[in-house]
Design a protein around this motif. Structure first.
Motif, PDB file in Angstrom:
ATOM      1  N   SER A 157       0.836  -1.202   0.000  1.00 12.68           N
ATOM      2  CA  SER A 157       0.000   0.000   0.000  1.00 12.68           C
ATOM      3  C   SER A 157       0.871   1.252   0.000  1.00 12.68           C
ATOM      4  O   SER A 157       0.534   2.256  -0.638  1.00 12.68           O
ATOM      5  CB  SER A 157      -0.952   0.002   1.199  1.00 12.68           C
ATOM      6  OG  SER A 157      -0.264   0.239   2.405  1.00 12.68           O
ATOM      7  N   ARG A 199       1.728   6.776  -6.833  1.00  9.58           N
ATOM      8  CA  ARG A 199       0.635   7.714  -7.132  1.00  9.58           C
ATOM      9  C   ARG A 199       1.053   9.150  -6.824  1.00  9.58           C
ATOM     10  O   ARG A 199       0.727  10.060  -7.585  1.00  9.58           O
ATOM     11  CB  ARG A 199      -0.595   7.323  -6.309  1.00  9.58           C
ATOM     12  CG  ARG A 199      -1.855   8.071  -6.660  1.00  9.58           C
ATOM     13  CD  ARG A 199      -3.026   7.165  -6.439  1.00  9.58           C
ATOM     14  NE  ARG A 199      -4.257   7.883  -6.236  1.00  9.58           N
ATOM     15  CZ  ARG A 199      -5.442   7.298  -6.082  1.00  9.58           C
ATOM     16  NH1 ARG A 199      -5.533   5.989  -6.109  1.00  9.58           N
ATOM     17  NH2 ARG A 199      -6.546   8.007  -5.906  1.00  9.58           N
ATOM     18  N   ASP A 229      -4.548  14.501  -8.340  1.00  6.49           N
ATOM     19  CA  ASP A 229      -4.836  13.984  -7.005  1.00  6.49           C
ATOM     20  C   ASP A 229      -4.088  14.843  -5.979  1.00  6.49           C
ATOM     21  O   ASP A 229      -2.928  14.568  -5.661  1.00  6.49           O
ATOM     22  CB  ASP A 229      -4.416  12.520  -6.879  1.00  6.49           C
ATOM     23  CG  ASP A 229      -4.804  11.919  -5.529  1.00  6.49           C
ATOM     24  OD1 ASP A 229      -5.207  12.685  -4.631  1.00  6.49           O
ATOM     25  OD2 ASP A 229      -4.704  10.685  -5.380  1.00  6.49           O
ATOM     26  N   PHE A 231      -4.984   4.772 -12.601  1.00  6.73           N
ATOM     27  CA  PHE A 231      -5.806   5.796 -11.949  1.00  6.73           C
ATOM     28  C   PHE A 231      -6.988   6.180 -12.833  1.00  6.73           C
ATOM     29  O   PHE A 231      -8.125   6.279 -12.368  1.00  6.73           O
ATOM     30  CB  PHE A 231      -4.931   7.017 -11.666  1.00  6.73           C
ATOM     31  CG  PHE A 231      -5.647   8.194 -11.062  1.00  6.73           C
ATOM     32  CD1 PHE A 231      -5.811   8.297  -9.689  1.00  6.73           C
ATOM     33  CD2 PHE A 231      -6.131   9.220 -11.865  1.00  6.73           C
ATOM     34  CE1 PHE A 231      -6.461   9.391  -9.134  1.00  6.73           C
ATOM     35  CE2 PHE A 231      -6.783  10.318 -11.319  1.00  6.73           C
ATOM     36  CZ  PHE A 231      -6.947  10.406  -9.949  1.00  6.73           C
ATOM     37  N   ASN A 277     -14.388  -0.344  -0.972  1.00  9.63           N
ATOM     38  CA  ASN A 277     -13.014  -0.467  -1.441  1.00  9.63           C
ATOM     39  C   ASN A 277     -12.318  -1.528  -0.595  1.00  9.63           C
ATOM     40  O   ASN A 277     -12.037  -1.319   0.579  1.00  9.63           O
ATOM     41  CB  ASN A 277     -12.297   0.886  -1.321  1.00  9.63           C
ATOM     42  CG  ASN A 277     -10.984   0.908  -2.089  1.00  9.63           C
ATOM     43  OD1 ASN A 277     -10.433  -0.131  -2.406  1.00  9.63           O
ATOM     44  ND2 ASN A 277     -10.501   2.103  -2.373  1.00  9.63           N
ATOM     45  N   ALA A 294      -8.156  -1.099   0.761  1.00  9.19           N
ATOM     46  CA  ALA A 294      -8.102   0.273   0.247  1.00  9.19           C
ATOM     47  C   ALA A 294      -6.738   0.931   0.369  1.00  9.19           C
ATOM     48  O   ALA A 294      -6.410   1.843  -0.406  1.00  9.19           O
ATOM     49  CB  ALA A 294      -9.140   1.135   0.978  1.00  9.19           C
ATOM     50  N   ASP A 333      -5.600   4.746  -0.615  1.00  8.32           N
ATOM     51  CA  ASP A 333      -6.371   5.276  -1.739  1.00  8.32           C
ATOM     52  C   ASP A 333      -7.142   6.532  -1.330  1.00  8.32           C
ATOM     53  O   ASP A 333      -7.651   6.640  -0.213  1.00  8.32           O
ATOM     54  CB  ASP A 333      -7.354   4.221  -2.243  1.00  8.32           C
ATOM     55  CG  ASP A 333      -8.101   4.672  -3.472  1.00  8.32           C
ATOM     56  OD1 ASP A 333      -7.474   4.803  -4.525  1.00  8.32           O
ATOM     57  OD2 ASP A 333      -9.319   4.928  -3.368  1.00  8.32           O
ATOM     58  N   SER A 356      -9.774   7.912  -3.232  1.00 10.51           N
ATOM     59  CA  SER A 356     -10.962   8.065  -4.080  1.00 10.51           C
ATOM     60  C   SER A 356     -12.123   8.739  -3.358  1.00 10.51           C
ATOM     61  O   SER A 356     -12.875   9.502  -3.966  1.00 10.51           O
ATOM     62  CB  SER A 356     -11.405   6.706  -4.627  1.00 10.51           C
ATOM     63  OG  SER A 356     -10.452   6.197  -5.529  1.00 10.51           O
ATOM     64  N   GLU A 371     -14.282   1.671   3.282  1.00 15.69           N
ATOM     65  CA  GLU A 371     -12.926   1.233   2.981  1.00 15.69           C
ATOM     66  C   GLU A 371     -12.546   0.170   3.998  1.00 15.69           C
ATOM     67  O   GLU A 371     -12.791   0.326   5.195  1.00 15.69           O
ATOM     68  CB  GLU A 371     -11.941   2.393   3.049  1.00 15.69           C
ATOM     69  CG  GLU A 371     -12.213   3.468   2.002  1.00 15.69           C
ATOM     70  CD  GLU A 371     -11.110   4.504   1.934  1.00 15.69           C
ATOM     71  OE1 GLU A 371     -10.531   4.664   0.845  1.00 15.69           O
ATOM     72  OE2 GLU A 371     -10.831   5.149   2.961  1.00 15.69           O
ATOM     73  N   GLU A 408      -7.993  -3.300  -6.039  1.00 17.26           N
ATOM     74  CA  GLU A 408      -6.785  -3.025  -6.813  1.00 17.26           C
ATOM     75  C   GLU A 408      -5.615  -3.818  -6.232  1.00 17.26           C
ATOM     76  O   GLU A 408      -5.127  -3.518  -5.150  1.00 17.26           O
ATOM     77  CB  GLU A 408      -6.444  -1.539  -6.780  1.00 17.26           C
ATOM     78  CG  GLU A 408      -7.434  -0.628  -7.461  1.00 17.26           C
ATOM     79  CD  GLU A 408      -6.946   0.801  -7.458  1.00 17.26           C
ATOM     80  OE1 GLU A 408      -5.954   1.102  -8.143  1.00 17.26           O
ATOM     81  OE2 GLU A 408      -7.561   1.641  -6.762  1.00 17.26           O
TER      82      GLU A 408
END
Length: 326
Positions: free
Chosen positions: A15, A22, A33, A58, A87, A90, A93, A95, A111, A187
């Motif tokens: 993670s 990202r 983001d 993404f 999610n 998660a 993340d 989102s 999440e 993911e």
């Protein structure tokens, strides 16, 4: 630390790797983001081919999330929100925050991840004004700081290997409604589970959620030269893709849903997504950010990752959605 706990810790580390990639893509302008930087303590600049792959990943995920919310929400009444997003695994993340910024949240957003991950995420959110201000007014810290609870957003600690007995009851306890249209997101998560565990997650969804869809993003093609090298590189870091050989191809990643009686399932690899579903104008913009001269290497890498979008039953919400639709 026993072998199982050690393996869990290594998986949890993915993670952080994903967040660093990202953040690199966001800082350079590949993706929009503004929140991911808060979850990365030591930023690193990733190679151009990694940044390009992060953009496509993404873009595909956000495409499906926005399609879902657009379908479940009333365009004429912002107070009339429907649907749920869950999610799975998660990590860091962002989102929820991205959709909140666009005023595109469903009724509920959940999440789920290991307690070690959720505790770190909850602490970051609570001490960062730019994130905390986007949470619902009724947010509460729970489980000794490892969870966040509210009517609209919940961050839950749980082990997906115990989904039916541990995670699903917690979701229901915190407001998950099996009758609501629900989009699950995974993911690079289910693939780290033994198939007997990931299959049980899907079996629970199949048996209990009236209208469900899922978007997965996972590695594929373990049996060619690049795939074997990918597996060995991950194994050297202590990571095992336990589900990869059970569902190794685009066809098999779709078929696992169809075999459960799901109405529709379609998969596309990241190379095809980048070449055919990212617009020419967007690819030209990316080229102005960084020159990518490793096209063959990028294409080979991207062929070994895939999106799969599937849903259980015909419904106006999911019939209107597709990873291949802008």
């Amino acid at each position: 630390m026993d072998a199982g706990a050690s393996g869990d810790a290594v998986v949890q580390g993915t993670s952080s790797d994903a967040a660093v990639s990202r953040e690199s893509a966001a800082r350079l302008g590949y993706i929009d983001d503004p929140y991911i930087r808060h979850f990365v303590k030591r930023p690193q600049r990733r190679a151009p081919l990694i940044n390009r792959g992060t953009h496509s990943r993404f873009d595909g995920v956000q495409r499906i999330l926005r399609q879902f919310v657009a379908q479940v929400n009333s365009p004429s009444d912002s107070d009339c929100r429907r649907g749920q997003i869950v999610n799975l695994g998660a990590g860091m993340d962002t989102s929820y925050f991205l959709l909140k910024r666009l005023d595109m949240l469903p009724r509920r957003f959940f999440e789920v991840d290991f307690a070690e991950i959720t505790a770190r995420k909850a602490a970051t959110i609570c001490r960062t004004p730019q994130l905390k201000m986007l949470l619902p007014d009724d947010i509460k810290v729970a489980a000794g700081g490892a969870e966040l609870h509210s009517a609209g957003y919940s961050l839950i600690a749980g082990d997906l290997r115990e989904f039916a007995t541990q995670v699903a009851p917690r979701l229901v306890e915190l407001g998950f409604d099996v009758a609501e249209p629900t989009l699950f997101l995974s993911e690079c998560v289910l693939i780290y589970l033994e198939p007997r565990h990931s299959d049980k997650v899907l079996d629970w969804i199949t048996a209990n959620v009236r209208y469900a869809g899922i978007l997965t993003y996972e590695q594929i093609l373990p049996d060619n030269r690049f795939g074997r090298m990918m597996i060995e590189n991950l194994r050297a870091r202590g990571l095992e893709l336990r589900g990869l050989h059970a569902y190794p191809t685009l066809q098999s990643t779709s078929q696992r849903f169809l075999d459960r009686g799901w109405h529709s399932a379609a998969a596309v690899d990241l190379a095809t997504y980048h070449e055919e579903l990212v617009s020419e104008a967007e690819r030209a913009r990316l080229a102005r950010i960084e020159f990518l001269d490793e096209w063959e290497e990028f294409r080979l890498l991207a062929q070994h990752y895939a999106f799969t979008f599937a849903f259980t039953k015909q419904s106006p919400v999911f019939d209107a959605m597709s990873i291949e639709r802008a």
